[in-house]
Each structure stands twice: as structure tokens, then as C-alpha cells.
Design a protein around this motif. Sequence first.
Motif, PDB file in Angstrom:
ATOM      1  N   ILE A  24     -40.890  38.135  84.197  1.00 28.29           N
ATOM      2  CA  ILE A  24     -42.315  38.437  84.279  1.00 28.29           C
ATOM      3  C   ILE A  24     -42.527  39.891  84.678  1.00 28.29           C
ATOM      4  O   ILE A  24     -41.865  40.397  85.576  1.00 28.29           O
ATOM      5  N   GLU A  25     -43.476  40.536  84.000  1.00 25.64           N
ATOM      6  CA  GLU A  25     -43.977  41.827  84.465  1.00 25.64           C
ATOM      7  C   GLU A  25     -45.319  41.534  85.106  1.00 25.64           C
ATOM      8  O   GLU A  25     -46.250  41.083  84.451  1.00 25.64           O
ATOM      9  N   TRP A  26     -45.425  41.746  86.420  1.00 25.90           N
ATOM     10  CA  TRP A  26     -46.661  41.476  87.155  1.00 25.90           C
ATOM     11  C   TRP A  26     -47.577  42.684  87.128  1.00 25.90           C
ATOM     12  O   TRP A  26     -47.120  43.801  87.281  1.00 25.90           O
ATOM     13  N   HIS A  27     -48.832  42.441  86.979  1.00 24.90           N
ATOM     14  CA  HIS A  27     -49.874  43.442  87.227  1.00 24.90           C
ATOM     15  C   HIS A  27     -50.762  42.782  88.258  1.00 24.90           C
ATOM     16  O   HIS A  27     -51.499  41.869  87.931  1.00 24.90           O
ATOM     17  N   HIS A  28     -50.651  43.208  89.499  1.00 26.27           N
ATOM     18  CA  HIS A  28     -51.437  42.516  90.511  1.00 26.27           C
ATOM     19  C   HIS A  28     -52.425  43.456  91.155  1.00 26.27           C
ATOM     20  O   HIS A  28     -52.141  44.599  91.449  1.00 26.27           O
ATOM     21  N   MET A  29     -53.636  42.950  91.333  1.00 23.31           N
ATOM     22  CA  MET A  29     -54.732  43.742  91.843  1.00 23.31           C
ATOM     23  C   MET A  29     -55.032  43.436  93.311  1.00 23.31           C
ATOM     24  O   MET A  29     -55.033  44.329  94.117  1.00 23.31           O
ATOM     25  N   PRO A  30     -55.288  42.183  93.680  1.00 25.48           N
ATOM     26  CA  PRO A  30     -55.617  41.933  95.087  1.00 25.48           C
ATOM     27  C   PRO A  30     -54.353  41.939  95.930  1.00 25.48           C
ATOM     28  O   PRO A  30     -53.302  41.521  95.472  1.00 25.48           O
ATOM     29  N   TRP A  31     -54.461  42.420  97.143  1.00 21.69           N
ATOM     30  CA  TRP A  31     -53.311  42.333  98.044  1.00 21.69           C
ATOM     31  C   TRP A  31     -53.757  41.798  99.375  1.00 21.69           C
ATOM     32  O   TRP A  31     -54.894  41.922  99.770  1.00 21.69           O
ATOM     33  N   ASP A  32     -52.824  41.188 100.054  1.00 24.15           N
ATOM     34  CA  ASP A  32     -53.095  40.515 101.313  1.00 24.15           C
ATOM     35  C   ASP A  32     -52.763  41.463 102.458  1.00 24.15           C
ATOM     36  O   ASP A  32     -51.589  41.800 102.664  1.00 24.15           O
ATOM     37  N   ALA A  33     -53.779  41.896 103.193  1.00 23.42           N
ATOM     38  CA  ALA A  33     -53.601  42.877 104.264  1.00 23.42           C
ATOM     39  C   ALA A  33     -52.648  42.386 105.347  1.00 23.42           C
ATOM     40  O   ALA A  33     -52.019  43.185 106.042  1.00 23.42           O
ATOM     41  N   ARG A  34     -52.508  41.067 105.485  1.00 25.00           N
ATOM     42  CA  ARG A  34     -51.588  40.535 106.501  1.00 25.00           C
ATOM     43  C   ARG A  34     -50.139  40.891 106.206  1.00 25.00           C
ATOM     44  O   ARG A  34     -49.314  40.977 107.110  1.00 25.00           O
ATOM     45  N   TYR A  35     -49.816  41.084 104.922  1.00 26.44           N
ATOM     46  CA  TYR A  35     -48.423  41.331 104.549  1.00 26.44           C
ATOM     47  C   TYR A  35     -48.200  42.725 103.975  1.00 26.44           C
ATOM     48  O   TYR A  35     -47.094  43.069 103.604  1.00 26.44           O
ATOM     49  N   GLY A  36     -49.251  43.523 103.879  1.00 31.27           N
ATOM     50  CA  GLY A  36     -49.102  44.907 103.429  1.00 31.27           C
ATOM     51  C   GLY A  36     -49.204  45.085 101.928  1.00 31.27           C
ATOM     52  O   GLY A  36     -49.423  44.141 101.182  1.00 31.27           O
ATOM     53  N   GLU A  37     -49.050  46.347 101.520  1.00 31.26           N
ATOM     54  CA  GLU A  37     -49.137  46.685 100.100  1.00 31.26           C
ATOM     55  C   GLU A  37     -48.066  45.952  99.317  1.00 31.26           C
ATOM     56  O   GLU A  37     -46.943  45.788  99.776  1.00 31.26           O
TER      57      GLU A  37
ATOM     58  N   TYR B  64     -47.713  47.129  90.109  1.00 26.86           N
ATOM     59  CA  TYR B  64     -46.880  46.515  89.083  1.00 26.86           C
ATOM     60  C   TYR B  64     -45.565  46.068  89.709  1.00 26.86           C
ATOM     61  O   TYR B  64     -45.134  46.624  90.713  1.00 26.86           O
ATOM     62  N   ASN B  65     -44.927  45.099  89.089  1.00 30.74           N
ATOM     63  CA  ASN B  65     -43.600  44.695  89.507  1.00 30.74           C
ATOM     64  C   ASN B  65     -42.957  43.882  88.388  1.00 30.74           C
ATOM     65  O   ASN B  65     -43.647  43.432  87.469  1.00 30.74           O
ATOM     66  N   LEU B  66     -41.666  43.723  88.486  1.00 29.54           N
ATOM     67  CA  LEU B  66     -40.893  42.928  87.541  1.00 29.54           C
ATOM     68  C   LEU B  66     -40.100  41.899  88.331  1.00 29.54           C
ATOM     69  O   LEU B  66     -39.578  42.221  89.407  1.00 29.54           O
ATOM     70  N   ALA B  67     -39.991  40.687  87.809  1.00 27.30           N
ATOM     71  CA  ALA B  67     -39.217  39.655  88.495  1.00 27.30           C
ATOM     72  C   ALA B  67     -38.631  38.692  87.457  1.00 27.30           C
ATOM     73  O   ALA B  67     -39.192  38.508  86.379  1.00 27.30           O
ATOM     74  N   SER B  68     -37.498  38.100  87.820  1.00 31.84           N
ATOM     75  CA  SER B  68     -36.848  37.103  86.950  1.00 31.84           C
ATOM     76  C   SER B  68     -36.526  35.860  87.765  1.00 31.84           C
ATOM     77  O   SER B  68     -36.114  35.953  88.915  1.00 31.84           O
ATOM     78  N   PHE B  69     -36.709  34.714  87.126  1.00 29.86           N
ATOM     79  CA  PHE B  69     -36.471  33.409  87.746  1.00 29.86           C
ATOM     80  C   PHE B  69     -35.541  32.623  86.849  1.00 29.86           C
ATOM     81  O   PHE B  69     -35.559  32.788  85.628  1.00 29.86           O
ATOM     82  N   HIS B  70     -34.718  31.750  87.429  1.00 28.06           N
ATOM     83  CA  HIS B  70     -33.880  30.877  86.619  1.00 28.06           C
ATOM     84  C   HIS B  70     -33.802  29.496  87.272  1.00 28.06           C
ATOM     85  O   HIS B  70     -34.032  29.335  88.466  1.00 28.06           O
ATOM     86  N   ARG B  71     -33.488  28.551  86.420  1.00 37.17           N
ATOM     87  CA  ARG B  71     -33.380  27.168  86.891  1.00 37.17           C
ATOM     88  C   ARG B  71     -31.965  26.950  87.411  1.00 37.17           C
ATOM     89  O   ARG B  71     -31.002  27.213  86.721  1.00 37.17           O
ATOM     90  N   GLU B  72     -31.878  26.526  88.651  1.00 37.74           N
ATOM     91  CA  GLU B  72     -30.572  26.248  89.238  1.00 37.74           C
ATOM     92  C   GLU B  72     -30.154  24.831  88.852  1.00 37.74           C
ATOM     93  O   GLU B  72     -30.900  23.887  89.061  1.00 37.74           O
ATOM     94  N   ARG B  73     -29.014  24.705  88.260  1.00 39.74           N
ATOM     95  CA  ARG B  73     -28.527  23.394  87.800  1.00 39.74           C
ATOM     96  C   ARG B  73     -27.304  22.988  88.596  1.00 39.74           C
ATOM     97  O   ARG B  73     -26.525  23.729  89.030  1.00 39.74           O
TER      98      ARG B  73
END
Length: 163
Positions: free
Chosen positions: A95-108, A154-163
Motif C-alpha cells: 500500500i502507498e498511503w496518503h494520509h491527511m488527519p493525524w493524531d496529536a497524541r502520537y505525533g506527526e 505519504y508512506n509505503l507499507a507491505s503486509f503478508h499472510r503468516e501461514r
Amino acid sequence: GQVSIIRYPDHMVDCTKYDASKKGQGQGCKLKTTGGQKTFTLPVKTLPTIIKELGHEGRTIDVMKVDVEGSEFAFLENMFDGTGGCPDFIEQLAIEWHHMPWDARYGEGSSPSINAIVTLLHTCGLKMFWQHSPGGWRSPEKIYVDLDMKDVRYNLASFHRER
């Protein structure tokens, strides 16, 4: 369909010629028109629609890459809703994330909507195994920098199914 990416301001204050040594509030500042919100009509398809059109019902998706320019949350939310819950037919998701809102409790770089999706993916057995950077990176677009909009990231992330 319609995709809303971000609410763009109609006006902004330009204080590039502001001189703090001069008396008077706003001296040197001007209200500039940005051009405002722009609307585009785009063809939008959900994952269930794409699967049906390609004749992939009942098949496994080995690797799925999602890069939908700011509509990742809506796309993935629809994926959960439109496929009956956990997408057990997906083995790996990039996934390439484009995120707009951020949570001030956890920072940018922290985004409630992304946190929710990551939690759902994790619950469904898709574990994050790679991320470009923990907080992503700020948009370099001049208008966002000028407005000090730290929450356009912006950010990039990858996920996989653990079998």
C-alpha cells in the motif's frame, strides 16, 4: 464514483513581506486566492467489481498493490465490507498511503484511519512486514508546506499472510 482527497483552502494568508519591526497587525500580509477546490470525475471501481470483471471469483490474489492517490482508506474499507469481512483470498498487500488527519497524541505521521485499517488487516492475519518509515514523509507540495499542513503525509507499507 467520486473520490474526495482533501479539502483545499480557497484563500491563504501570504506574509512573505511581513516585517515584525513595523507597527500594526498584519502589515505586509495579503489574503491570496488559491484557486480553491477542484473537482474531477474519475472512473472508480471497488475490489469486488474488479474481481468480478476479471473473472477471479474464488481465486487467490498472491500480491495486491494499492496506490489510489488518497483513497486508500475508502478502497480498503469497501474491500472489508464488500468481501464479507476478512479478505482471506489475499496473500500479500502493498500500500502507498496518503494520509491527511493525524493524531496529536502520537505525533506527526500517526493517522487514525490508517491505524484502524492496519488493525483490521492484522486481525485478519495480514501482518505488516515492511514500512518505508515509521512516520512517513510530509508532502513536498508548496501549498501544503506554505500552510504548514503537517498532516498531509505519504508512506509505503507491505503486509503478508503468516501461514
